[in-house]
Design a protein around this motif. Sequence first.
Motif, mmCIF file in Angstrom:
data_model
loop_
_atom_site.group_PDB
_atom_site.id
_atom_site.type_symbol
_atom_site.label_atom_id
_atom_site.label_comp_id
_atom_site.label_asym_id
_atom_site.label_seq_id
_atom_site.Cartn_x
_atom_site.Cartn_y
_atom_site.Cartn_z
ATOM 1 N N GLY A 189 0.794 -1.222 0.000
ATOM 2 C CA GLY A 189 0.000 0.000 0.000
ATOM 3 C C GLY A 189 0.828 1.274 0.000
ATOM 4 N N ASP A 190 2.131 1.147 0.203
ATOM 5 C CA ASP A 190 2.988 2.334 0.261
ATOM 6 C C ASP A 190 3.602 2.693 -1.088
ATOM 7 N N VAL A 191 3.338 1.867 -2.085
ATOM 8 C CA VAL A 191 4.008 2.030 -3.371
ATOM 9 C C VAL A 191 2.977 2.203 -4.474
ATOM 10 N N VAL A 192 3.129 3.234 -5.283
ATOM 11 C CA VAL A 192 2.272 3.420 -6.448
ATOM 12 C C VAL A 192 2.550 2.293 -7.445
ATOM 13 N N THR A 249 12.610 -0.050 2.673
ATOM 14 C CA THR A 249 11.848 1.173 2.398
ATOM 15 C C THR A 249 10.952 0.907 1.187
ATOM 16 N N PRO A 250 9.971 1.788 0.933
ATOM 17 C CA PRO A 250 8.991 1.472 -0.101
ATOM 18 C C PRO A 250 9.584 1.128 -1.477
ATOM 19 N N LEU A 251 10.511 1.925 -1.983
ATOM 20 C CA LEU A 251 11.019 1.628 -3.330
ATOM 21 C C LEU A 251 11.971 0.439 -3.340
ATOM 22 N N GLU A 252 12.685 0.215 -2.248
ATOM 23 C CA GLU A 252 13.448 -1.039 -2.129
ATOM 24 C C GLU A 252 12.482 -2.213 -2.222
ATOM 25 N N LYS A 256 9.561 -2.293 -3.657
ATOM 26 C CA LYS A 256 8.999 -2.467 -5.003
ATOM 27 C C LYS A 256 9.942 -3.263 -5.900
#
Lengths: 259, 259, 259
Positions: C185-188, C232-235, C237
């Motif tokens: 839910g934290d990643v677009v 973290t979110p992008l890690e 993803k």
Amino acid sequence: MELYESIERIRETKPLVHHLTNWVTIYDCAQITRSVGALPVMAHSRQDALEMVGIASALVLNIGTLDDELVDTMVLAAERAAELNVPVVLDPVGAGATTPRTEASKRLLDTGAITVVKGNAGEITTLAGGVAEVRGVESMAAEGAEAAAGMLASEGRIVAMTGPVDHVTDGGRTALISNGTALMGDVVGTGCMSASVIGAFAAVDPDPFEATVNALSSYGIAGEKGAVGSPTPLEFKSRLIDGMASLSIEDGGRMKVKR
Amino acid sequence: MELYESIERIRETKPLVHHLTNWVTIYDCAQITRSVGALPVMAHSRQDALEMVGIASALVLNIGTLDDELVDTMVLAAERAAELNVPVVLDPVGAGATTPRTEASKRLLDTGAITVVKGNAGEITTLAGGVAEVRGVESMAAEGAEAAAGMLASEGRIVAMTGPVDHVTDGGRTALISNGTALMGDVVGTGCMSASVIGAFAAVDPDPFEATVNALSSYGIAGEKGAVGSPTPLEFKSRLIDGMASLSIEDGGRMKVKR
Amino acid sequence: MELYESIERIRETKPLVHHLTNWVTIYDCAQITRSVGALPVMAHSRQDALEMVGIASALVLNIGTLDDELVDTMVLAAERAAELNVPVVLDPVGAGATTPRTEASKRLLDTGAITVVKGNAGEITTLAGGVAEVRGVESMAAEGAEAAAGMLASEGRIVAMTGPVDHVTDGGRTALISNGTALMGDVVGTGCMSASVIGAFAAVDPDPFEATVNALSSYGIAGEKGAVGSPTPLEFKSRLIDGMASLSIEDGGRMKVKR
């Protein structure tokens, strides 16, 4: 021009590399252009695109998400670039898979303005009139691809057929480049980015054949360095892009080019 | 509003930050909006864009890959936003490089609906009628940029001129922000993302001057924290974006703002 | 088909998964398709899109950045896919937030060509005629969502309502999938990517209900594995996307599905 001399010239002069490109890999194309030391710009509407050609040092055309109006603009941009002696790189993404892609690529080649056409074996073979299978944007099979590349090349037009070994030819000279790593095949966008790198090298080197050889070699070398330690695909992609920014004079010695 | 109070309010109320933006950095703009705690949406076709304004708390306009129809829609969206008291942030990407970019930016400013215009020295100087060189989307030179920023600002319009030191003014008040890191210049999209951050702060703070100062400070602070250990450019970009999600009340003490 | 059997079949046959999708998450959709072992292609202009359907094994439609012409093309592409027995996945992004999104989704459903419709609670509830709040592309509230999912499903149409627990139904069979992690839910883009994964599984499995259950389970499992160590979110993803490439037969045992 030597590989590292080209890189230094890009970093010093920051040439503008203008793109009319696809919406899938547009960010990565911009970032690798920046990473190699050039300035990227992406402008696709008619007047904006044509004015950008006027201040650009290279033009990269990629038909990955083409539509009719975009192709018309690409034709005009290529013609304008030719008038201004701005080198033009064409990435005929998916030529052979659908009629619009094959026809757009041929129309762009017919302008006579394309300096370098870079594609996979299926795309290049299709454009040379041969038999190939392109599934979406992937080359599945191609008959006589090297001969096809030679046929598509001419004095004014370099053909760069990429694969495990990249094959670059201007009809007379030929270079086989074995730099690179299989990881490049696991990531969407490595093909598109290589065209941006060729654009940056062609912006500073008056010989587009040497520019293409140096571009693909340095890109392959950055790939080899990024592949150390077996990163996952997206880790690898970041390293590949960032690696272009840290190529040094010693990396020139890693070139694996057979002429 | 204090910096951390703004961040808390964004995280609690999850304001919708609507974008009409470019295709190069659209993902990063969406993700940093999410990272700061707001909800991003990107909708560019006429009716969809205008309806989204009706439920949005801020509107971000970025002309990086403009075309005529998109600019017309941006004008209508800006006017609608003004009617609804929704703050509008304009990023005039490449103004000064081509006629369509300069004219679109002026047309958007002429609506009177722009709350904050954020650009580099070349873009801002161009829009104030001064002399500047913009190569693609990069500012190469600008004469008297700070004076230009002052001229472009007015009671209802904040000017944020970004660079090594960000210069924010509403014509009366001025703030110089020295947070940030040189690494931001190595990554495509840091400029675009800063406009999204301003949008999120302006969505919750009735004073757009303070919102802009807090947004650029916090963005710079996330950049400074992300730069620790000298990451490569794309490593840095991920840390910058993710870092916005972990800003804490202590980070307020890192602001370097001179008024 | 068993989960791992599907994955093996995707990796062996490399089905072409054609997308008409949005400009925000287009790269991630392409890369996760590649990561799961299929071949992605994104083609949106009329003739190109329709020809691609002719060689595709699945079609994914995502209205995240819709416009009128694109929706018309989606309708034609869906109809063509149905004629050719190519499964079609619809992601009705933002249905309920604006009229164009709700209407486009309904129009696409009315073709009778949609094999799987995947959305959040707000989108699905809206399309079933219920009451929901969708803020931009985010579901804020939905009344009676599970009943709505059941109503929207039919013999020929699977509904996949994603959330902390994914709810998949064909009107008769129902599966509740609890794989996954809150980090999604934290990643677009995690929603969009899940539709691409469903497309890849539906390309090789003649039962679209099982394909959807296997797709969402494996995606959730890749998420769980990627969440280890609190990235973290992008890690996260990157790990989620790359993780789809390294799913093994043992991962089948991690499925948390209640029927």
